[in-house]
Design a protein around this motif. Sequence first.
Motif, short mmCIF file in Angstrom:
data_model
loop_
_atom_site.label_atom_id
_atom_site.label_comp_id
_atom_site.label_asym_id
_atom_site.label_seq_id
_atom_site.Cartn_x
_atom_site.Cartn_y
_atom_site.Cartn_z
N ASP A 215 46.95 50.16 34.38
CA ASP A 215 46.68 50.23 32.94
C ASP A 215 46.50 48.84 32.34
N LEU A 216 46.38 48.79 31.01
CA LEU A 216 46.17 47.52 30.31
C LEU A 216 47.33 46.56 30.53
N ASN A 217 48.55 47.07 30.59
CA ASN A 217 49.73 46.21 30.80
C ASN A 217 49.61 45.44 32.12
N THR A 218 49.22 46.14 33.18
CA THR A 218 49.04 45.48 34.47
C THR A 218 47.90 44.48 34.42
N ALA A 219 46.80 44.86 33.75
CA ALA A 219 45.65 43.95 33.61
C ALA A 219 46.03 42.68 32.86
N ILE A 220 46.88 42.81 31.84
CA ILE A 220 47.34 41.64 31.07
C ILE A 220 48.20 40.74 31.96
N ASN A 221 49.08 41.34 32.75
CA ASN A 221 49.91 40.56 33.68
C ASN A 221 49.04 39.76 34.65
N ILE A 222 48.00 40.40 35.18
CA ILE A 222 47.08 39.72 36.09
C ILE A 222 46.40 38.56 35.37
N THR A 255 38.29 29.24 35.64
CA THR A 255 37.67 29.90 34.49
C THR A 255 36.90 31.15 34.92
N LEU A 256 36.16 31.04 36.03
CA LEU A 256 35.42 32.20 36.55
C LEU A 256 36.37 33.29 37.02
N PHE A 257 37.46 32.88 37.65
CA PHE A 257 38.49 33.82 38.11
C PHE A 257 39.11 34.52 36.90
N LEU A 258 39.42 33.74 35.87
CA LEU A 258 40.02 34.29 34.64
C LEU A 258 39.08 35.27 33.96
N ALA A 259 37.79 34.98 33.96
CA ALA A 259 36.81 35.85 33.32
C ALA A 259 36.84 37.25 33.94
N GLN A 260 37.10 37.30 35.24
CA GLN A 260 37.18 38.60 35.91
C GLN A 260 38.36 39.42 35.40
N THR A 261 39.46 38.75 35.05
CA THR A 261 40.62 39.48 34.55
C THR A 261 40.37 40.03 33.15
N SER A 263 37.52 41.00 32.17
CA SER A 263 36.64 42.13 32.45
C SER A 263 37.46 43.36 32.81
N LEU A 264 38.55 43.16 33.58
CA LEU A 264 39.44 44.27 33.93
C LEU A 264 40.16 44.81 32.70
N MET A 265 40.57 43.92 31.80
CA MET A 265 41.25 44.35 30.58
C MET A 265 40.32 45.21 29.70
N LYS A 274 38.70 45.31 42.16
CA LYS A 274 38.16 44.87 43.45
C LYS A 274 37.48 43.51 43.32
N ARG A 275 36.81 43.29 42.19
CA ARG A 275 36.17 42.00 41.95
C ARG A 275 37.21 40.88 41.87
N ILE A 276 38.35 41.17 41.24
CA ILE A 276 39.43 40.19 41.17
C ILE A 276 39.98 39.91 42.57
N MET A 277 40.12 40.96 43.35
CA MET A 277 40.61 40.81 44.73
C MET A 277 39.69 39.88 45.53
N PHE A 278 38.39 40.14 45.49
CA PHE A 278 37.44 39.28 46.20
C PHE A 278 37.38 37.89 45.58
N GLY A 279 37.51 37.83 44.25
CA GLY A 279 37.55 36.54 43.57
C GLY A 279 38.72 35.68 44.02
N SER A 280 39.86 36.33 44.28
CA SER A 280 41.04 35.59 44.74
C SER A 280 40.80 35.01 46.14
N PHE A 281 40.10 35.77 46.97
CA PHE A 281 39.79 35.28 48.33
C PHE A 281 38.85 34.07 48.28
N ILE A 282 37.99 34.02 47.28
CA ILE A 282 37.04 32.93 47.15
C ILE A 282 37.68 31.70 46.50
N TYR A 283 38.50 31.94 45.47
CA TYR A 283 39.08 30.84 44.68
C TYR A 283 39.87 29.86 45.53
N LEU A 284 40.82 30.37 46.29
CA LEU A 284 41.77 29.48 46.98
C LEU A 284 41.11 28.55 48.00
#
Length: 296
Positions: A215-222, A255-261, A263-265, A274-284
Motif C-alpha cells: 500500500d501507500l504506507n509501504t511505498a512511502i517507507n521505500i 535521483t533516478l532511483f528516487l523518481a521510481q519510488t 512513481s510507486l506512490m 519491479k522497476r524499483i527492484m531492478f533499479g536497486s540492482f543497477i544503482y549500487l
Amino acid sequence: MSSTATHIDITSAEKVKAYYELLKPRLSFLVVFSSGFGYALASQTLIGWVNFIIFLIAGFLVSGSSVTINQVIEQKYDAIMKRTKDRPLPSNRITESEAIWFSVVTGIIGLVLMFLATNMLATLLSFLSLLLYAFVYTPLKRVGSIAVFVGAVPGALPPLIGWAAASGVLSYEAMIIFGIQFIWQFPHFWAIAWVSDEDYKKAGFKLLPGGGAKDLNTAINIMVYTLFLLPLGLLPTLFGLTGLTSGVVATICGTLFLAQTFSLMKDISNQKAKRIMFGSFIYLPIVQITFLLDKI
C-alpha cells in the motif's frame, strides 16, 4: 528440519550442479563484487593480486555457506513457494545432511582462506556476517519486518570486510561505504518482498514494513530510505575519499532511483515495484564503480 520427500537418484554432473546451486552463485557473486570494491577502495598501493583473488574466493565460499544454511532452515517453506520449489533441497537433489556438511566445509575453508590471505579483523567480520544472515535474519523472516533491518547488516558488511581486509582497520571511510549499502538494502529488500508478496505469504514471511501490505504506507517507507541515499552518496566526496565526479554520478543515480519510488506512490502496482527492484540492482554497482574510478 528434514524433508519428507524421498531423495532421488541423479548423475554426478547433476549432483555437482545441485551443490553449485546451493551456493546461490548470483547472490554470492554480488557479495564478492561489493567486498572487492571495499578492498580496492581501501588499498593505498598496488593490489597484491594473489591475495586479492584468494580473498574473493574466500568471500564467495563464506557467502555460499551462509545461504546454504539458510536453505536448510527454510527447506519446507521453499517447497511451497513457486520461486524456490526447484532449489536443490525441496527438489530432493541434495539431502539435508549433505547440505549441512557442505555448508560446514565451505564455511571453514572460506574463513581459513580469509585469515591466510588477509587478517583477523576481516575474518571475524566474515564470520559475523555468516552468523547474522543464517541464524538471526533467516528465522526473523517469519516474525516481522525487523528481519529487513537485521538482514541489512550482513548485506552491507561485504564492502566493510573488503576495507578491513586491505587496511586492517575500520575507519570513518569504511563506515561511509557500509552506510550507503546498509540504507540501499531497504528499498532493495522491500521491492523484492512486494513483487514476491504472494509467494512469501504462503511461507509466512513478513518482510514488508508497517502492516505488511502493498500500500501507500509501504511505498512511502521505500521512498524515505531511498531519499537517504542522496546525502549518503555525497559523503565520499565531502570527506575526500573520492572526487567530485563520483558525487555527481551518485546524485544523478540517487535521483533516478528516487523518481521510481514516487512513481510507486502514485501507482501502487507490482510493475512499479519491479522497476524499483531492478533499479536497486543497477544503482549500487554503478555508484561503487564510479567511486573506484574517482578514488583520490
